[in-house]
Design a protein around this motif. Structure first.
Motif, PDB file in Angstrom:
ATOM      1  N   MET A  55      12.478  17.300   7.417  1.00 37.16           N
ATOM      2  CA  MET A  55      11.632  16.503   6.525  1.00 37.16           C
ATOM      3  C   MET A  55      11.102  17.330   5.357  1.00 37.16           C
ATOM      4  N   LEU A  57       8.638  19.378   5.482  1.00 35.15           N
ATOM      5  CA  LEU A  57       7.176  19.293   5.520  1.00 35.15           C
ATOM      6  C   LEU A  57       6.596  20.456   6.309  1.00 35.15           C
ATOM      7  N   ARG A  88      11.845  10.883   2.284  1.00 35.00           N
ATOM      8  CA  ARG A  88      10.791  10.790   3.297  1.00 35.00           C
ATOM      9  C   ARG A  88      10.230   9.381   3.345  1.00 35.00           C
ATOM     10  N   PHE A  96       4.521  10.005  15.134  1.00 35.39           N
ATOM     11  CA  PHE A  96       3.836  11.175  15.661  1.00 35.39           C
ATOM     12  C   PHE A  96       3.339  10.964  17.077  1.00 35.39           C
ATOM     13  N   GLU A 101      -4.582  10.389  15.529  1.00 34.33           N
ATOM     14  CA  GLU A 101      -4.649  11.442  14.521  1.00 34.33           C
ATOM     15  C   GLU A 101      -3.722  11.173  13.341  1.00 34.33           C
ATOM     16  N   ALA A 102      -2.649  10.458  13.590  1.00 35.02           N
ATOM     17  CA  ALA A 102      -1.664  10.272  12.529  1.00 35.02           C
ATOM     18  C   ALA A 102      -1.976   9.080  11.634  1.00 35.02           C
ATOM     19  N   LEU A 103      -2.889   8.228  12.084  1.00 34.62           N
ATOM     20  CA  LEU A 103      -3.320   7.133  11.221  1.00 34.62           C
ATOM     21  C   LEU A 103      -4.649   7.529  10.599  1.00 34.62           C
ATOM     22  N   ASN A 104      -4.784   7.250   9.328  1.00 33.74           N
ATOM     23  CA  ASN A 104      -6.022   7.596   8.630  1.00 33.74           C
ATOM     24  C   ASN A 104      -7.155   6.690   9.118  1.00 33.74           C
ATOM     25  N   GLU A 115       1.587   1.027   1.683  1.00 30.60           N
ATOM     26  CA  GLU A 115       1.564   1.949   0.537  1.00 30.60           C
ATOM     27  C   GLU A 115       2.927   2.587   0.270  1.00 30.60           C
ATOM     28  N   TRP A 119       5.225   3.024  -2.945  1.00 26.58           N
ATOM     29  CA  TRP A 119       5.597   4.347  -3.468  1.00 26.58           C
ATOM     30  C   TRP A 119       7.089   4.415  -3.765  1.00 26.58           C
TER      31      TRP A 119
ATOM     32  N   GLU B 214      -3.486  15.418  10.839  1.00 28.48           N
ATOM     33  CA  GLU B 214      -2.126  14.929  10.960  1.00 28.48           C
ATOM     34  C   GLU B 214      -1.854  13.728  10.061  1.00 28.48           C
ATOM     35  N   TYR B 215      -2.906  12.932   9.776  1.00 24.28           N
ATOM     36  CA  TYR B 215      -2.634  11.760   8.930  1.00 24.28           C
ATOM     37  C   TYR B 215      -2.259  12.157   7.512  1.00 24.28           C
ATOM     38  N   VAL B 217      -0.271  14.807   6.911  1.00 24.41           N
ATOM     39  CA  VAL B 217       1.156  15.061   7.096  1.00 24.41           C
ATOM     40  C   VAL B 217       1.905  13.739   7.197  1.00 24.41           C
ATOM     41  N   ALA B 218       1.299  12.801   7.954  1.00 25.46           N
ATOM     42  CA  ALA B 218       1.954  11.502   8.136  1.00 25.46           C
ATOM     43  C   ALA B 218       2.131  10.791   6.797  1.00 25.46           C
ATOM     44  N   ALA B 219       1.115  10.882   5.947  1.00 19.86           N
ATOM     45  CA  ALA B 219       1.213  10.233   4.634  1.00 19.86           C
ATOM     46  C   ALA B 219       2.287  10.906   3.786  1.00 19.86           C
ATOM     47  N   LEU B 220       2.379  12.225   3.876  1.00 19.70           N
ATOM     48  CA  LEU B 220       3.438  12.930   3.152  1.00 19.70           C
ATOM     49  C   LEU B 220       4.802  12.543   3.714  1.00 19.70           C
ATOM     50  N   ALA B 221       4.857  12.364   5.040  1.00 21.92           N
ATOM     51  CA  ALA B 221       6.113  12.001   5.681  1.00 21.92           C
ATOM     52  C   ALA B 221       6.560  10.591   5.290  1.00 21.92           C
TER      53      ALA B 221
END
Lengths: 340, 335
Positions: A55, A57, A88, A96, A101-104, A115, A119, B214-215, B217-221
């Protein structure tokens, strides 16, 4: 027909203050559309870093030192950051381990699920929202048009995980990378999530699943790749790998895993812990923990070689014909190659 | 819990706190050596008024409190008036009621404070974000060095430097007084540096923490452009802790900054507060102290409301403290 992801000779290094650690070393694999690959290994084996390399990243200290990652013929590692950004989330989606943690936490699902459609210029907001609602419904979230207005913390753990999968799915990527997608959820939810991924796979998405749970991997993966200390130690069709592991480390992983339903054999933990990559053992990195190690193991590097299949009784595919035998199995252990 | 119930509870707690503040302030004032009359005698004393002038002053405040009544009665008399926002006349300025002094001084202090804090935020947020995004680069180290310098420089020193430059060298700004907008420029500039430095530090460290989430990174992903991800996903979340610092900061500046107000001869509240404490002017000190406490608590209430706006989790839990408690409780820990 969606393209396949072919990774070849991937090397990733991390620069520390005074030395360079090779965290991913010569990793190669292919994921065809509608195929699923499990990358198995203990924490620190380099499986997540390998995926973040694909990725592009990596954290600031990380660097891709070599190899290729071709998606439909384009080498992702050679793309500019600008071009890579288009890949990406659109061509490769990522799921994840922990949706919490992976959701804002401060943005609604609507915002987070739409979004990237914008993009990537896939559609306008109204259409994006329609698709997001539809995808939430697809992953089994009831009343999706209502739920889309909520924040992640207002959902249950299982729902959150589904919402995150929906977030990756909404752009319909050709490859989905799932980093331990079921580790953080209840067993009951785990099964539902796996069904969801299996369904995606059936629809033609290539899936890479990072896991340390072989039971989960077996559920819908076709191939498995076992990593140890940054290298691939065994690679092949998962059912054959499970019925007759070739590498002592793979064997160790199986013996140390609890199996639900099956008659439980003695649980044998692998002695010791994975090596600090700064002090990588010479030869086979696993030899200090290996019960079958000999003097040669500590001396010679072990390349990944085709495994002839000593004593392999493939009950599942007995008499499946020559195409089954054509399935390549590779192992990085001279003992396994020579003696089985 | 409804919003009104929440607000009601908060206001109740504020009343209790204010009562406590009044008691503590009054007790401390009683314990402090000397009283208003003594200090007036010593400082204004015999030389100027021929030794008898003080008697008038003593009479002036005796009209309400009396010098001979016990302290606890003085307190009750004061508080009786305070409840209806009537703090009575100041000892030192017998012709003015304390609430009128506050009404005159507070807008001046508050204006300067609001402009200074707004300006600090405008400078500090970009600096903090910039330094965080370029962590450990020369740019980061450079800005952080300047920031440390800014923290170390007291505002009255900055004020003196500003006067030296703008008034004595360039001759473009008045050195003191309060007669128009351009009188605000130097006091505001003198006040901006400290808060800017503090806020920029907070923004940087908070941003660094958020960028590791992590969010992000997730947004970048998902293919997000770095700038968008920083602005939309990271900035909002890293501003939440900033709001906590902002409330008390604003409150302390609004209630007057003694040094800067003295330096530029601004008739703000800080000046009165300092005078009241020095001269044991009980009504003025009690009035301003209670007013400061009120402002501080109001600021904290506003902070909590803004918190709720920024973080939906807190909004749902019904306030910061409740949310924090729910976070700590292992039973309610979200899966």
């Amino acid at each position: 027909m969606s393209p396949s992801l072919e990774v070849e000779g991937l090397r990733t290094e991390f620069g520390l203050r005074d030395r360079v650690l090779r965290v991913v070393d010569d990793v190669s694999f292919t994921v065809e559309p509608g195929q699923a690959l499990a990358i198995v290994g203990e924490s620190g084996s380099g499986k997540s870093v390998a995926m973040r390399s694909v990725m592009r990243l990596l954290p600031k200290t990380g660097r891709i030192a070599g190899g290729q990652a071709r998606l439909g013929g384009t080498d992702l590692l050679a793309l500019s950051e600008r071009q890579m950004r288009k890949v990406r989330g659109r061509d490769i989606g990522m799921v994840f381990q922990n949706a919490m943690e992976a959701l804002n936490p401060t943005l609604t699902l609507e915002r987070q699920l739409t979004e990237h459609l914008k993009w990537h210029g896939i559609c306008d907001h109204a259409e994006a929202k329609r698709r997001a609602v539809e995808t939430l419904g697809d992953v089994g979230i009831p009343e999706p048009e209502k739920r889309i207005r909520t924040y992640p913390f207002q959902l249950s753990g299982g729902m959150r995980q589904r919402a995150m999968i929906a977030m990756a799915m909404v752009t319909q990527p050709s490859v989905l990378i799932a980093d331990e997608p079921t580790t953080a959820v209840d067993v009951t939810v785990q099964r539902q999530l796996l069904d969801l991924l299996a369904e995606l796979k059936a629809r033609g998405t290539g899936i890479i699943m990072i896991t340390h749970d072989l039971g989960v991997a077996r559920y819908f993966c076709d191939d498995a790749m076992v990593m140890y200390a940054g290298r691939v130690v065994e690679h092949g069709p998962i059912r054959r790998l499970l019925s007759r592991p070739a590498h002592p480390y793979t064997t160790g992983l199986f013996e140390s895993t609890l199996e639900v339903g099956a008659r439980q054999r003695a649980l044998l933990p692998i002695p010791g812990s994975p090596p600090d990559l700064a002090y990588r053992p010479t030869g086979c990195a696993f030899h200090p923990r290996c019960g079958r190690a000999e003097e040669r193991c500590g001396r010679e590097e072990q390349p990944l070689l085709p495994w002839p299949g000593h004593g392999e009784v493939d009950l599942l595919h007995a008499g499946a014909g020559p195409e089954r035998n054509a399935e390549r199995r590779e192992v990085a252990c001279w003992k396994a190659v020579e003696h089985g | 819990m409804s919003f009104m119930t929440y607000l009601g509870k908060r206001v109740m707690r504020m009343v209790l706190s204010l009562t406590a503040v009044s008691m503590i302030t009054f007790t401390l004032l009683q314990l402090a050596p000397g009283n208003f009359a003594d200090i007036q005698r010593i400082s204004a004393g015999a030389a100027q008024f021929g030794g008898s002038g003080t008697e008038d002053m003593v009479h002036a405040f005796a009209s309400r409190y009396g010098d001979d009544i016990p302290a606890w009665r003085q307190y009750l008399i004061f508080m009786k008036g305070a409840v209806t926002w009537d703090f009575g006349p100041s000892y030192k300025y017998p012709t003015q009621d304390v609430q009128d002094i506050i009404a005159q001084g507070f807008p001046i202090s508050a204006t300067i404070a609001l402009i200074a804090v707004a300006l600090s935020l405008l400078i500090a947020i970009p600096i903090g974000v910039y330094a965080a995004v370029r962590q450990n680069s020369p740019a980061d180290h450079g800005t952080m060095f300047l920031i440390t310098l800014g923290t170390a420089l007291p505002n009255y020193l900055t004020g003196v430097i500003l006067v030296l430059f703008f008034t004595l060298t360039l001759g473009v700004l008045p050195s003191s007084g309060w007669a128009g907008p351009h009188y605000m420029i130097m006091p505001v500039l003198a006040l901006v540096l400290g808060p800017t430095a503090v806020l920029a530090r907070y923004v940087r460290s908070s941003m660094l923490e958020t960028l590791r989430e992590e969010y992000v990174v997730a947004a970048l992903a998902k293919g997000g452009p770095r700038s968008t991800v920083i602005m939309r996903h990271a900035l909002r979340n890293s501003l939440i802790p900033i709001v906590t610092v902002l409330g008390p900061l604003l409150a302390s500046l609004m209630t007057g900054t003694v040094f800067v107000e003295a330096l530029f001869r601004i008739p703000g509240l800080g000046l009165y507060f300092a005078q009241a404490a020095a001269s044991r002017d009980m009504p003025l000190l009690m009035g301003t102290a209670l007013f400061f406490a009120l402002i501080l608590m109001t600021m904290n209430l506003i902070v909590d409301l803004v918190y709720g706006y920024l973080d939906p989790r807190i909004r749902a839990a019904g306030g910061v403290s409740r949310w924090r408690r729910s976070q700590k409780s292992p039973l309610r820990q979200p899966a």
